[in-house]
Design a protein around this motif. Sequence first.
Motif, short mmCIF file in Angstrom:
data_model
loop_
_atom_site.label_atom_id
_atom_site.label_comp_id
_atom_site.label_asym_id
_atom_site.label_seq_id
_atom_site.Cartn_x
_atom_site.Cartn_y
_atom_site.Cartn_z
N THR A 25 -0.74 -1.13 -8.36
CA THR A 25 0.50 -1.26 -8.87
C THR A 25 0.98 -2.54 -9.00
OG1 THR A 25 0.75 1.10 -8.96
CG2 THR A 25 2.74 -0.12 -9.42
N ILE A 26 1.22 -3.24 -9.68
CA ILE A 26 1.94 -4.74 -9.38
C ILE A 26 2.73 -5.13 -10.34
CG2 ILE A 26 -0.49 -5.45 -8.94
CD1 ILE A 26 -1.13 -6.68 -11.39
N ASP A 27 3.58 -4.02 -10.62
CA ASP A 27 4.64 -4.36 -11.31
C ASP A 27 5.91 -4.25 -10.66
OD1 ASP A 27 5.07 -0.76 -13.00
OD2 ASP A 27 4.77 -1.74 -11.02
N LYS A 28 5.75 -4.48 -9.45
CA LYS A 28 7.09 -4.33 -8.64
C LYS A 28 7.51 -5.85 -8.10
CE LYS A 28 5.54 -0.02 -6.44
NZ LYS A 28 6.18 0.80 -7.75
N LYS A 70 2.32 -9.11 -6.04
CA LYS A 70 1.02 -10.25 -6.45
C LYS A 70 0.99 -10.96 -5.15
CE LYS A 70 2.61 -10.49 -11.11
NZ LYS A 70 3.09 -11.42 -12.01
N ILE A 71 1.73 -11.22 -4.26
CA ILE A 71 1.52 -12.12 -3.14
C ILE A 71 0.76 -10.96 -2.20
CG2 ILE A 71 2.57 -13.03 -0.88
CD1 ILE A 71 4.95 -13.79 -2.59
N ALA A 72 1.00 -9.85 -2.20
CA ALA A 72 0.41 -8.98 -1.17
C ALA A 72 -1.31 -8.78 -1.87
CB ALA A 72 1.00 -7.43 -1.31
N THR A 126 -4.29 2.87 4.69
CA THR A 126 -2.97 2.36 5.32
C THR A 126 -3.73 0.95 5.71
OG1 THR A 126 -4.14 3.05 7.28
CG2 THR A 126 -2.76 4.43 6.47
N TYR A 127 -2.83 -0.03 6.21
CA TYR A 127 -3.41 -1.42 6.79
C TYR A 127 -4.59 -1.29 7.74
CZ TYR A 127 -3.68 -5.86 8.86
OH TYR A 127 -3.68 -7.16 9.36
N PHE A 128 -4.71 -0.67 8.43
CA PHE A 128 -5.71 -0.66 9.32
C PHE A 128 -6.76 0.14 8.60
CE2 PHE A 128 -2.62 -1.15 12.98
CZ PHE A 128 -3.19 -2.28 13.37
N GLN A 129 -6.76 1.07 7.76
CA GLN A 129 -7.85 1.66 7.00
C GLN A 129 -8.55 0.76 6.27
OE1 GLN A 129 -5.71 5.02 5.29
NE2 GLN A 129 -7.30 6.36 6.19
N LEU A 169 0.89 -1.25 -0.01
CA LEU A 169 0.06 0.03 0.01
C LEU A 169 0.95 1.42 -0.31
CD1 LEU A 169 -2.71 -1.01 2.72
CD2 LEU A 169 -2.93 -0.71 -0.04
N SER A 170 1.89 1.15 0.66
CA SER A 170 3.02 2.34 0.69
C SER A 170 3.64 2.72 -0.75
CB SER A 170 3.85 2.23 1.81
OG SER A 170 4.86 1.07 1.51
N GLU A 171 3.51 1.45 -1.43
CA GLU A 171 4.35 1.72 -2.75
C GLU A 171 3.26 2.18 -3.79
OE1 GLU A 171 6.11 -2.19 -3.12
OE2 GLU A 171 8.08 -1.51 -2.34
N GLN A 172 2.04 2.19 -3.68
CA GLN A 172 1.29 2.68 -4.59
C GLN A 172 1.31 4.01 -4.78
OE1 GLN A 172 -1.26 0.36 -5.85
NE2 GLN A 172 0.33 -0.77 -4.83
N ASN A 173 1.38 4.35 -6.21
CA ASN A 173 1.64 5.77 -6.85
C ASN A 173 0.42 6.73 -6.60
OD1 ASN A 173 4.14 4.92 -7.59
ND2 ASN A 173 3.19 3.84 -9.45
N ASN A 174 -0.09 6.73 -5.35
CA ASN A 174 -1.28 7.55 -5.13
C ASN A 174 -1.68 7.70 -3.44
OD1 ASN A 174 -4.18 8.54 -5.02
ND2 ASN A 174 -4.58 7.53 -7.03
#
Length: 332
Positions: free
Chosen positions: A146-149, A154-156, A113-116, A103-108
């Motif tokens: 964003t799943i190009d990392k 993909k596991i996330a 957050t995790y708890f949100q 979630l922190s790596e999303q370009n937005n």
Amino acid sequence: MALPMTSEENPITMSPLCQEITREGQTIDVLIYDDGAAGWLLEVVDVHGTSLVWDDSFATDQEALDEVFAALDDEGMQGLFAGDHDDSTLAVNEDRALLETFLSEQNNSAALTYFQTCGFLFAVSCCPELIPPSEWMPLITGGDPTIDKGNDAKIALDALITLYNQINEEIAAKAVDLPKDLHLAANILDNFGSTAALGQWSDGFVKGTSWLLDIWDEYLPKSFVDEHAAQVYVLSLFANYELSLQIHQESSTQEKSLEEFAEGVLAKGLFHDAMQSYAHIGRSISEALEQIDTARSQIYTRAKKIGRNEVCPCGSGKKYKKCCLGKDDMTE
């Protein structure tokens, strides 16, 4: 800081020596509270929510705090929790770590957050209509994920679906609760807002409920409107202190302050009860809609009559009037 669960009948007295300790780049919460028999209990909680409780009570809270520092000096931060994680706790912690990184790596900046995310998915799972992941996932990631990392992303995403399924299973089993790794702060005001774990959960719930408002308006029976509104208020309480204070001042008929009301919500289990009731109403409406859809399907099937001279649908090759016509009439 984490806070042990309490109740109205057995309130817990927290020591003023409760504190956070950071060593070796890691932080733990030190909880010292009375045991109800003139002694003090000691508990430490790490960043993953893993709790370690000493078996014996201490004569004074200072002795309990001294024991923590002695254990850290002797074993170090890593050694303190060595062997204390069970497999289920490790799995939860790993999934959470993956999701937080993802979630922190999303370009937005709109990514939750995790708890949100936990609060948002609870709202989605309680919705009277089934909402597919393709609709709710972009609201969590702030757009198309964003799943190009690499493989971790993909596991996330799999972990996100697992979290969603887990919440649904808890609702079906009538065993809903806050995430196990969500710990409450000792100071009630520290549970409000975007920097608090509970505040983030409530904010995610608000986002989910607001998004699904039209669906609730369509299906919620008028007799449940007031109860539903009360549940939403309780579950949204910690999202924003200023807004909750304004609502409390405008609608409250009691003399309690917002802080006293919030403490009661947690201590008396009212937050948990609101989660249970909110989930029950949503699931009950969903089940009723499924029954209506099934009944309509059966009516449509009966109405769609087969011509007497058509080939019988049973597969015999005979005309319907020579085969199952009489049987179907008796069945109906």
